[in-house]
Design an enzyme around this catalytic site. Sequence first.
Site: not given
Ligand code: PAF
Length: 269
Positions: A142, A179, A21, A145, A24-25, A140, A52, A28
């Site tokens: 998340d 965040r 999303m 997720q 970036l840090h 990981e 989401q 990522h």
């Molecule tokens: O982890 C995230 O940044 C988001 O949930 C993702 C996987 C890009 C989906 O929008």
Amino acid sequence: MQAWSNACRAKGESLSFVPTMGNLHEGHLALVEAAKKMADKVVVSIYVNPMQFGENEDFDKYPRTEQQDLEQLQQKQVDVVFMPDSAEMYPPDQTIDYIAVPDFATELEGQTRPDHFRGVATIVKKLFDAVQPDHAIFGEKDFQQCMVVKNMVAEHGLNIEIHAAPIVRDEDGLAKSSRNQYLTPEQRKQAPVLYQSLLAARQKVLAETLNYSEIESQSIDFIAKNSFEVDYFVIRDATTLGAPREQNRVILVAAKLGIPRLLDNLRVD
Ligand code: PAF
């Protein structure tokens, strides 16, 4: 995006994909590094997915740092940055084909954020349809997720290998997250308590002198004493998220510190 992806495939090139999303840090960028090792070409997507976010969540305020993100990705020499807009991902005149999520998606994160994982699974499926990767890499941090995505891929029979990359932490242990920037300097100093609570709980699990619920409640007390509002602190089976067994355990925590709700987890075994 599909045309580019098809052209790669026609040349026999493999594709790895990092959905993000933006904002970036280093976490990522570690995913991008991993992606580069896995395939010939790397695609990164940047899309802040409205589906989401809950009604009272930070969709409008979510940090958007497009220029900075693109510069970082250019430095990493990724092949494509896919940045769709909402009219493309959710055409207004089209019914959304929501992806159903498994039962485990209704607990933990799903309890606090009821439609969150449905939104994640739906957008990730759409992104996969566009990018058509061989590999996709998720952080990981998340944890749940990652499980939801793996479940979606299996359920839809997609030929995509899902990888969960280890959590990247600041030097004091705080897991990297977009965040974290919502923390005040004072809260930032307290934030590593979350990781410390995980390390302490892991030691207690391995010492086998307390039962799981004792460890969980001691950990919750410890975190709450440090100004956090604890959402959950649980020891679970890392494959099913069900009750923990002798091996393959994971400890998961979510807690609010001021504005942000922070997530972290640690494997026990
Ligand atoms: O982890 C995230 O940044 C988001 O949930 C993702 C996987 C890009 C989906 O929008």
